[in-house]
Design an enzyme around this catalytic site. Structure first.
Site, PDB file in Angstrom:
ATOM      1  N   GLN A 155       0.897  -1.135   0.259  1.00 13.85           N
ATOM      2  CA  GLN A 155       0.047   0.260   0.330  1.00 13.85           C
ATOM      3  C   GLN A 155       0.811   0.803  -0.211  1.00 13.85           C
ATOM      4  O   GLN A 155       1.737   1.529   1.044  1.00 13.85           O
ATOM      5  CB  GLN A 155      -0.810  -0.115   1.330  1.00 13.85           C
ATOM      6  CG  GLN A 155      -1.836  -1.456   1.463  1.00 13.85           C
ATOM      7  CD  GLN A 155      -2.475  -1.172   2.405  1.00 13.85           C
ATOM      8  OE1 GLN A 155      -1.958  -1.919   3.780  1.00 13.85           O
ATOM      9  NE2 GLN A 155      -4.033  -0.976   2.558  1.00 13.85           N
ATOM     10  N   GLN A 177      -0.524   0.501  -6.287  1.00 13.27           N
ATOM     11  CA  GLN A 177      -1.161  -0.476  -5.162  1.00 13.27           C
ATOM     12  C   GLN A 177      -1.390   0.776  -3.810  1.00 13.27           C
ATOM     13  O   GLN A 177      -1.065   1.414  -3.467  1.00 13.27           O
ATOM     14  CB  GLN A 177      -0.995  -1.429  -4.200  1.00 13.27           C
ATOM     15  CG  GLN A 177      -2.074  -2.249  -3.217  1.00 13.27           C
ATOM     16  CD  GLN A 177      -1.645  -3.097  -2.389  1.00 13.27           C
ATOM     17  OE1 GLN A 177      -0.329  -3.561  -3.194  1.00 13.27           O
ATOM     18  NE2 GLN A 177      -2.380  -3.226  -1.386  1.00 13.27           N
ATOM     19  N   ASP A 178      -3.250   0.714  -4.544  1.00  7.27           N
ATOM     20  CA  ASP A 178      -3.257   1.814  -3.591  1.00  7.27           C
ATOM     21  C   ASP A 178      -3.171   3.662  -3.760  1.00  7.27           C
ATOM     22  O   ASP A 178      -3.086   4.451  -2.804  1.00  7.27           O
ATOM     23  CB  ASP A 178      -3.738   1.352  -1.917  1.00  7.27           C
ATOM     24  CG  ASP A 178      -4.852   1.263  -1.365  1.00  7.27           C
ATOM     25  OD1 ASP A 178      -5.122   0.282  -1.890  1.00  7.27           O
ATOM     26  OD2 ASP A 178      -3.696   0.775  -0.539  1.00  7.27           O
ATOM     27  N   ASP A 199      -6.377  -2.194  -6.821  1.00  6.81           N
ATOM     28  CA  ASP A 199      -7.238  -1.007  -5.181  1.00  6.81           C
ATOM     29  C   ASP A 199      -6.832   0.188  -5.405  1.00  6.81           C
ATOM     30  O   ASP A 199      -6.894   0.904  -4.495  1.00  6.81           O
ATOM     31  CB  ASP A 199      -7.729  -1.751  -4.501  1.00  6.81           C
ATOM     32  CG  ASP A 199      -8.271  -3.281  -3.780  1.00  6.81           C
ATOM     33  OD1 ASP A 199      -8.093  -4.003  -4.342  1.00  6.81           O
ATOM     34  OD2 ASP A 199      -7.699  -3.686  -2.665  1.00  6.81           O
ATOM     35  N   ARG A 266     -13.619  -4.459  -6.358  1.00  8.13           N
ATOM     36  CA  ARG A 266     -13.942  -5.599  -5.606  1.00  8.13           C
ATOM     37  C   ARG A 266     -14.509  -5.139  -3.509  1.00  8.13           C
ATOM     38  O   ARG A 266     -13.991  -4.016  -3.963  1.00  8.13           O
ATOM     39  CB  ARG A 266     -12.970  -6.758  -5.256  1.00  8.13           C
ATOM     40  CG  ARG A 266     -11.611  -6.082  -5.133  1.00  8.13           C
ATOM     41  CD  ARG A 266     -10.932  -7.157  -4.175  1.00  8.13           C
ATOM     42  NE  ARG A 266      -9.209  -6.549  -3.524  1.00  8.13           N
ATOM     43  CZ  ARG A 266      -8.556  -7.049  -3.533  1.00  8.13           C
ATOM     44  NH1 ARG A 266      -8.534  -8.577  -3.304  1.00  8.13           N
ATOM     45  NH2 ARG A 266      -7.563  -6.488  -2.613  1.00  8.13           N
TER      46      ARG A 266
END
Length: 360
Positions: A155, A177-178, A199, A266
């Site tokens: 993250q 990521q993130d 994500d 998701r």
């Protein structure tokens, strides 16, 4: 949850267009920023200038933000003009910095960059961000927000936005990521670029991403996921809405895109809400479209919707059969997720000076 160094150059003059109400445009191809002749007159000179060569009021953005606290009236916009340069700073726009605008010299020209990540064991997701925005009424324009931690460092947000009535215009959010943590509050993103792997747009804000370019980068595993909403109750009015965006493979993924499974979203939390309206999905989306969160099934409680998307990833015939997923059949239902209704944007976006389309 869940970075880059791809930079798309753009040089603009220091003109601040005012509110602009635009008819829907469904042109194909990446929706590049266009300087609009119809834009209103600029509101005037910036309050302070940041320049690394000493030609401004300050040499760091942090100093300029601290100066914003000293003004007498924080109901008025405080414009910080950041001249072109690479600013290696970790910034917090704290709650006493209300109505601040960070204005740069364009994507790829004014860059705020950092490399913190949760894998270092020091930071939680939000404070691994290069920039954290807490103050309400924040506006970001013509800036690249970047986290260069790398695709395998977990993250690593480029920005965390925990701000109400926040708006971003012609900005780039570059990470893996993130990348973009839309944590909380009413938020609007227009003509922005967003890069990531897993994500990479996530959070529990009430957020609309309009006419943005969404670039899926090569993930460290075999799955890439665009959105992860953390809406946590059936009563919450929050959600992530993508309207008239262009979803595509980043350059390093283009030649191998068929080797990866790519999903629209998701559920980070059981009542996750994510809506795709009139987007160009020019990337092979897995036929199921949506992915369960690890080994947990929230199929009955999620709110996932699609409406009038097009492109190679838009076919809905093989989508998940979850009770919480639906293809919206008419514009009346889709209208509930527009700037006018979902974000109440007609009431506050004009004051930001950011262009927006109010309806479908």
């Amino acid at each position: 949850m869940k970075l880059l160094l791809l930079i798309l150059p753009l040089v603009i003059s220091f003109n601040l267009p005012g509110p602009f109400f635009e008819p829907e445009n469904r042109e194909s191809g990446p929706r590049r920023r266009r300087l609009q002749a119809e834009a209103a007159e600029p509101p005037g000179e910036p309050d302070v200038v940041v320049a690394q060569d000493g030609s401004g009021n300050f040499e760091t953005i942090k100093e300029a933000l601290e100066a914003s606290v000293k003004r007498e009236n924080d109901d008025e916009k405080f414009v910080i003009y950041i001249k072109a340069g690479i600013y290696e700073e970790y910034l917090v726009v704290s709650d006493d910095m209300k109505n601040v605008m960070l204005l740069g010299d364009g994507i790829g020209n004014t860059i705020i960059t950092g490399s913190h990540c949760t894998m270092e064991g020091i930071y939680r997701t939000w404070n691994a961000s290069t920039v954290v925005v807490v103050a309400d009424g924040f506006v970001g324009r013509d800036i690249t927000f970047q986290n260069t931690a790398g695709p395998s460092r977990g993250q690593a947000p480029a920005i965390t936005v925990n701000s109400d009535q926040a708006a971003f215009y012609r900005c780039s959010f570059e990470g893996y990521q993130d990348t973009l943590y839309a944590k909380q509050g009413d938020q609007f993103y227009r003509d922005c670029d967003i890069y990531g792997t897993v994500d990479f747009v996530f959070g529990n804000a009430t957020a609309i991403f309009q006419r943005c370019n969404i670039y899926v980068r090569k993930p460290p595993g075999n799955e890439a996921v665009i959105a992860a909403s953390s809406r946590d109750s059936a009563e919450a009015t929050t959600g992530l809405v993508f309207q008239s965006c262009h979803v595509m493979a980043a350059p390093e993924l283009q030649s191998v895109v068929d080797s990866y499974k790519i999903y629209l979203g998701r559920p980070w939390k059981p009542y996750a809400r994510t809506v795709y309206i009139k987007n160009d999905l020019d990337i092979p989306i897995d036929p199921s479209g949506w992915l369960e969160w690890e080994n947990r099934s929230d199929a009955r409680t999620v709110d996932y919707r699609e409406f009038n998307n097009r492109g190679i990833g838009s076919a809905t015939g093989g989508r998940v059969g979850w009770p919480g997923y639906r293809v919206m059949k008419g514009s009346r239902e889709a209208e509930e997720f527009t700037v006018r209704k979902f974000l109440k944007g007609d009431e506050w976006l004009p004051a930001t000076g950011v262009m927006f389309h109010s309806g479908l």
